[in-house]
Design an enzyme around this catalytic site. Structure first.
Site, PDB file in Angstrom:
ATOM      1  N   SER A  28      77.205  56.341  34.799  1.00  0.00           N
ATOM      2  CA  SER A  28      76.494  57.226  35.726  1.00  0.00           C
ATOM      3  C   SER A  28      75.991  58.455  34.971  1.00  0.00           C
ATOM      4  O   SER A  28      75.879  58.435  33.737  1.00  0.00           O
ATOM      5  CB  SER A  28      77.417  57.621  36.892  1.00  0.00           C
ATOM      6  OG  SER A  28      76.684  58.280  37.908  1.00  0.00           O
ATOM      7  N   ASN A  29      75.691  59.505  35.698  1.00  0.00           N
ATOM      8  CA  ASN A  29      75.222  60.756  35.104  1.00  0.00           C
ATOM      9  C   ASN A  29      75.653  61.919  35.991  1.00  0.00           C
ATOM     10  O   ASN A  29      76.132  61.698  37.112  1.00  0.00           O
ATOM     11  CB  ASN A  29      73.693  60.720  34.933  1.00  0.00           C
ATOM     12  CG  ASN A  29      72.979  60.468  36.246  1.00  0.00           C
ATOM     13  OD1 ASN A  29      72.994  61.293  37.150  1.00  0.00           O
ATOM     14  ND2 ASN A  29      72.341  59.292  36.362  1.00  0.00           N
ATOM     15  N   PRO A  30      75.499  63.154  35.524  1.00  0.00           N
ATOM     16  CA  PRO A  30      76.032  64.305  36.276  1.00  0.00           C
ATOM     17  C   PRO A  30      75.151  64.811  37.413  1.00  0.00           C
ATOM     18  O   PRO A  30      75.376  65.916  37.928  1.00  0.00           O
ATOM     19  CB  PRO A  30      76.166  65.402  35.197  1.00  0.00           C
ATOM     20  CG  PRO A  30      75.846  64.755  33.892  1.00  0.00           C
ATOM     21  CD  PRO A  30      75.015  63.564  34.204  1.00  0.00           C
ATOM     22  N   SER A  31      74.143  64.063  37.820  1.00  0.00           N
ATOM     23  CA  SER A  31      73.240  64.555  38.864  1.00  0.00           C
ATOM     24  C   SER A  31      74.002  64.957  40.124  1.00  0.00           C
ATOM     25  O   SER A  31      74.841  64.206  40.625  1.00  0.00           O
ATOM     26  CB  SER A  31      72.210  63.483  39.214  1.00  0.00           C
ATOM     27  OG  SER A  31      71.422  63.888  40.320  1.00  0.00           O
ATOM     28  N   ALA A  76      68.295  60.432  39.821  1.00  0.00           N
ATOM     29  CA  ALA A  76      68.599  60.193  38.409  1.00  0.00           C
ATOM     30  C   ALA A  76      69.124  58.766  38.293  1.00  0.00           C
ATOM     31  O   ALA A  76      70.325  58.524  38.359  1.00  0.00           O
ATOM     32  CB  ALA A  76      69.621  61.204  37.906  1.00  0.00           C
TER      33      ALA A  76
END
Length: 398
Positions: free
Chosen positions: A214-217, A280
């Site tokens: 995943s990502n920090p969005s 994102a």
């Protein structure tokens, strides 16, 4: 229509009270915040703790509850009446119907009815002969004359063992009527009459049941774009990944998890006048997903990946006449060059580009610094994400 709305669910003392728990969950799934008011008789059918646990709110029953330290509790019917966008009583017994018709306020539910500033939807539910009784029919006419909304009961097998008209309507029918009568966003602006779809937040691509890519969005920028579109008069649908920020009021929301989930939901809304791809989206997903947690001992240290669906590019290929497609580009280097390339390759009309290396910008920040590109020019906007979002849409759509 129910997303972000605040609903009081009134539950009275009939056998259909148990169905109110399912109705509450249906409202929540539609994005509404629900509080429950029960008559004392209703607590004999379903416990207060059930509705308190489901709603995550205190349940109101008595105007003067025992063992209540808060001396202001007796004004709760006023504060709830000011809070609500819609008041639904389902089921509503003949007894409570009579009290509403004659202005009796001997418990928290009936007191809140008198204080309510919002539409009231009554779902009368009782035995067939009771429903047809002259007194009940007179009370039904009385509440209709006072501007309250009625959803007639359905026919079928009743708790008495008889067949007749008196069953609580199906949950889908109650939700449909609730959506019809609840106050909507009447803001007029340059996007009035336009259908806008916004994507926001991260996606999760699972490796196994406990690990994912995943990502920090945070979803803050996408949510701000949705609120800005609503402020300019649009009918907005917000499709978002896992986030912890509050959902915007009055906006229909759809929750997704993976890039594949997002793609399926976007395809359903691909006929929108404006699509804003602020999510994102993970570019890669594990080639294989384990159904069980992968143990450290003996596990492979390499992870094979496959590219996820390029949703913005798909939208660009399937863009309809007059449709506006707005993409986002998050870069770490050569911001303008990479954003311009993305604009052309994806067949987007606009690209909003920002760099995560700049201070007071990026995923978790409440502020942002972006460039808006259309292939001919570029403009820079700075400020809170809400201010930037509104400025972007005002610049594009006037």
């Amino acid at each position: 229509m129910l997303s972000g709305k605040r609903i009081i669910l009134g539950v009275t003392g009939g056998i259909a009270a148990y169905k109110a728990a399912f109705l509450l969950r249906a409202y929540q799934k539609a994005g509404a915040d629900v509080r429950v008011a029960m008559t004392p008789a209703a607590t004999r059918f379903v416990g207060v703790e059930t509705f308190s646990s489901l709603s995550k709110h205190e349940v109101a029953v008595e105007v003067f509850p025992e063992n209540r330290a808060n001396t202001e509790s007796w004004t709760q019917h006023i504060s709830w009446a000011e809070w609500a966008d819609l008041f639904v009583i389902a089921p509503c017994t003949a007894n409570t119907l009579a009290k509403i018709a004659h202005g009796i306020s001997d418990n928290m539910l009936t007191a809140t009815v008198l204080a309510a500033r919002c539409p009231l939807l009554i779902c009368p539910t009782m035995d067939g002969e009771m429903y047809e009784a002259p007194a009940v029919q007179t009370n039904l006419e009385t509440v209709k004359e006072r501007g309250y909304h009625l959803l007639e009961p359905e026919e079928g097998y009743l708790a008495s063992g008889l067949e007749g008209k008196g069953r609580l309507p199906e949950i889908a029918s109650i939700l449909k009527e609730s959506s019809r009568i609840i106050p909507t966003n009447n803001t007029e602006g340059p996007l009035t009459g336009q259908k806008v779809v916004v994507t926001a937040g991260p996606t999760r691509e699972y490796i196994d049941p406990v690990r994912y890519i995943s990502n920090p969005s945070s979803g803050k920028m996408g949510f701000a774009m949705a609120e800005a579109a609503q402020q300019l008069g649009a009918e907005v649908t917000l499709i978002h990944g896992p986030v912890s920020i509050p959902k915007p009021r009055g906006i229909e929301t759809v929750e997704i998890e993976s890039a594949a989930d997002l793609f399926e939901e976007v395809k359903k809304e691909a006929d929108a006048d404006i699509v804003i791809m602020a999510a994102a989206v993970a570019d890669f997903s594990p080639q294989e997903t384990s159904r069980q947690k992968i143990k450290k001992k003996g596990a492979k240290t390499e992870l094979s990946l496959t590219q996820t669906q390029d949703i913005l590019r798909w939208l660009g290929k399937h863009k309809q006449d007059g449709q506006q497609l707005i993409g986002f580009a998050m870069e770490t280097e050569e911001l303008i060059k990479n954003a311009q390339t993305k604009l052309e390759k994806k067949n987007a009309d606009w690209i909003v580009a920002n760099s995560i290396s700049e201070p007071d910008a990026g995923f978790q920040s409440d502020t942002n610094s972006v460039y808006l590109l259309d292939g001919k020019s570029q403009q820079q906007f700075k400020g809170s994400k809400k201010e930037v979002a509104l400025t972007i849409l005002q610049t594009i759509f006037g």
